[in-house]
Each structure stands twice: as structure tokens, then as C-alpha cells.
Write an enzyme that holds these catalytic residues in place. Sequence first.
Site, PDB file in Angstrom:
ATOM      1  N   ARG A 134      -1.885  -4.538   1.090  1.00  0.00           N
ATOM      2  CA  ARG A 134      -1.811  -3.110   0.773  1.00  0.00           C
ATOM      3  C   ARG A 134      -3.232  -2.555   0.713  1.00  0.00           C
ATOM      4  O   ARG A 134      -4.018  -2.933  -0.153  1.00  0.00           O
ATOM      5  CB  ARG A 134      -1.083  -2.921  -0.561  1.00  0.00           C
ATOM      6  CG  ARG A 134      -0.850  -1.477  -0.967  1.00  0.00           C
ATOM      7  CD  ARG A 134      -0.068  -1.412  -2.270  1.00  0.00           C
ATOM      8  NE  ARG A 134       0.165  -0.026  -2.687  1.00  0.00           N
ATOM      9  CZ  ARG A 134      -0.678   0.685  -3.427  1.00  0.00           C
ATOM     10  NH1 ARG A 134      -1.806   0.124  -3.860  1.00  0.00           N
ATOM     11  NH2 ARG A 134      -0.384   1.935  -3.759  1.00  0.00           N
ATOM     12  N   LYS A 139     -10.709  -1.880  -5.170  1.00  0.00           N
ATOM     13  CA  LYS A 139     -10.542  -2.051  -6.609  1.00  0.00           C
ATOM     14  C   LYS A 139     -11.899  -2.116  -7.328  1.00  0.00           C
ATOM     15  O   LYS A 139     -12.941  -2.397  -6.738  1.00  0.00           O
ATOM     16  CB  LYS A 139      -9.730  -3.325  -6.904  1.00  0.00           C
ATOM     17  CG  LYS A 139      -8.234  -3.207  -6.591  1.00  0.00           C
ATOM     18  CD  LYS A 139      -7.500  -2.384  -7.621  1.00  0.00           C
ATOM     19  CE  LYS A 139      -6.042  -2.115  -7.234  1.00  0.00           C
ATOM     20  NZ  LYS A 139      -5.155  -3.224  -7.529  1.00  0.00           N
TER      21      LYS A 139
END
Length: 370
Positions: A340, A305
Site C-alpha cells: 500500500r 511513514k
Amino acid sequence: MTDTVYIQPLTTTSAPQAVDGDAVRLAGGMVYAREFAVILRRDGEVAERVLTTKARIEAVLGALPDAVGAEAEAQWANLTAVHAPMQLGARTIRLDQPQVVGILNVTPDSFSDGGEFMDDPDAMRAHAAAMHEAGAAIIDIGGESTRPGAKAVWEGQEIERVVPAIEHCSGMGAAISVDTRRPAVMEAALAAGAHLVNDVSALRYDPRSLEFVAASRVPVVLMHAPGEGENLHAGGDYRQVVLDVFDFLRSARDRALDAGITRDRIVLDPGIGFGKSMADNLALLNALPLFHALGQPLMLGASRKRMIGALSNEAGAHERLGGSLALAMCGMDAGVQLLRVHDVFATVQARNVWRGMRDAALTDFSMLTD
């Protein structure tokens, strides 16, 4: 005047015997929580915060206002609830330890691997097989980018992208999740062999989704995102981000329950990076154990991210393995059940070492005295 209550685990211990049993097994997993904050929020502001341990929790909960007493008792029970395994086709996914979910994007514009696996079917198949062989418990397949500024995708095009990937992964015997917010795509994906729906809009994007998932009787991941409609990143204006996200996920859970989706089919995700600042993301990551009080398994999607790049001299998406592993370890230490990730092999290896240390701590009696 509106009161709400939250029970936040603050500290953990390697094993309950290290603190003479004054700890609880968090969500039936491999993490033991020692200290807790019982937080009373009144009209959106924190009015009271009491620190306690398992030994004194009954007295602390008993002193709360009557209006929140039942909710506090439910949250305390939720923190210690044991989650049954998820049955995804022929695969049984145990939730008493962290499991790795591998990301397979078949999109042209995903922030990390846009186009890499959409334009080259052989590369997609090889990548899916590599994740499966590396130990991914689930492969999560998505045909629409949800990064900030990404263009919406016509559902027919999304179906054309995900169905071949799902059919291939089904042929491998993998447990498969479809990352979509459109009921037509959900329906096509389940027909092609998917077992779980992962909806970044928490079944809000299309009013038909809630009914479809309930009727399909499949597990669903409900993720927090502040926006509605096409832009899920809009509206990220929080009074207290951790408690606001908790309230959102509680409402999403209850909405799903009211629609007939049973508790054993609901997974919750705090939505790292969706309509959140760096400070918001860090606050949520530091408070992850709180979300076990909702009584559902948790998914954490923090791999590669933007926040990792921001904390490491603007490293590009493919240079964020170290940061991704650090956040995965943060999730493991918080008792998160589903991680994830893009980098399955490295994350599975980190998980296995983490688990070895946890197993050793449970059998280490060197700290005990006669």
C-alpha cells in the site's frame, strides 16, 4: 502454563536449485525460504528456539510439546500455501507476485496529502487515473485520517467524502478498496462500487462490522493496532512486539472465521506505525516472513511513514520516496502480496525490476554441476 509456537523464516535464496532444493516457496510467491526458527513461547517468554531447514523440519516439529504440535504443523503448511487470486469486480488480482495498492486520501488532515484531493475533485480524478494507469492493482480510498491525534469523523461526512471518489474509480474500471472502520461507510462504499474493506481496527471498532463484512462476502484487510475505540495508537506496550502482533492477527483471523468470513477473503496487515516505536517498526519489518505462517495474504503499509523521516534527518512526508521504496523492497523480499503506497509509478517500476531479477534467478542454471 501456556505454550505457543511460531515458525519464522530467517533466510531466503534466489532460487531453490541454488541450495539443492532445500528451500520452500514462501506463500506461493516469488521468494524461497531456506532457514527457519521454530520458537516455543511459554507464558509470554521465549523458552526455546531451534534453527532448521526444510530437510530437518519434520524432526524439529515432532519434538515439540503435544499441546502445540497441531498448530506447528498448520503453520508449516501455511508457509507453503498457495493463495488463489482475489476477484475484485471484473479485476483479477494475482497473489503469486507483489501487487501495488495506490492510496487515495479524501481527507483534510492525512499526514501526507491532507486536503489535496478532498477540496479539488479534478485533482482527485487526475491522481486516481494516474495511479490506475501506472499499474496500481487496487486503489484504496479513505475518508478519515488515522494518524496520531487525528479527530474522529462523523460517518455521514466520511460517506460524503469517499462515495464520489469510489464512483469515479469504479467508472475507470479500477479494483477499489475502502479504508474505513464504520459499517455504514462500508455499506455505502460497496454500494458505490468498492470491492474490498480495509479496516485498521480489524473489525473491532464497531461490533456490527464483523457481521456486515461476513454477510457482504467481500474480502477484508485486518490490521494490527493496539488501541480500541477512537485512539488506535494507544496501549502499544509489548513484551515481544513481533510475537505479540502475530498473536493479535491470529486472534483477528480466527474471530473473522468464526463470524463466517472465509479464509480466501482475509488479508492481514501488521500495522506499521500504529502504536509502535521505531524499534517496534524495525523489528516487525525484519520479521515480516513470519506472518505467512498465519496462512493469509499480507498487506504492508509503510509508505512515507514517520519512521522514514526519523531515519533521514527528519525529511518531510513528500521527501520520503527513497525510504518508501526501500521498505517496499523489504516487503517484496519477504513475500508480501500487497504493498500500500503513495508513489505508485516508482513502486511499480521497482517491483517490475525486482520481478525480472527473480525470474532470471529461477532460470539461471550456471551454479549447477553435472
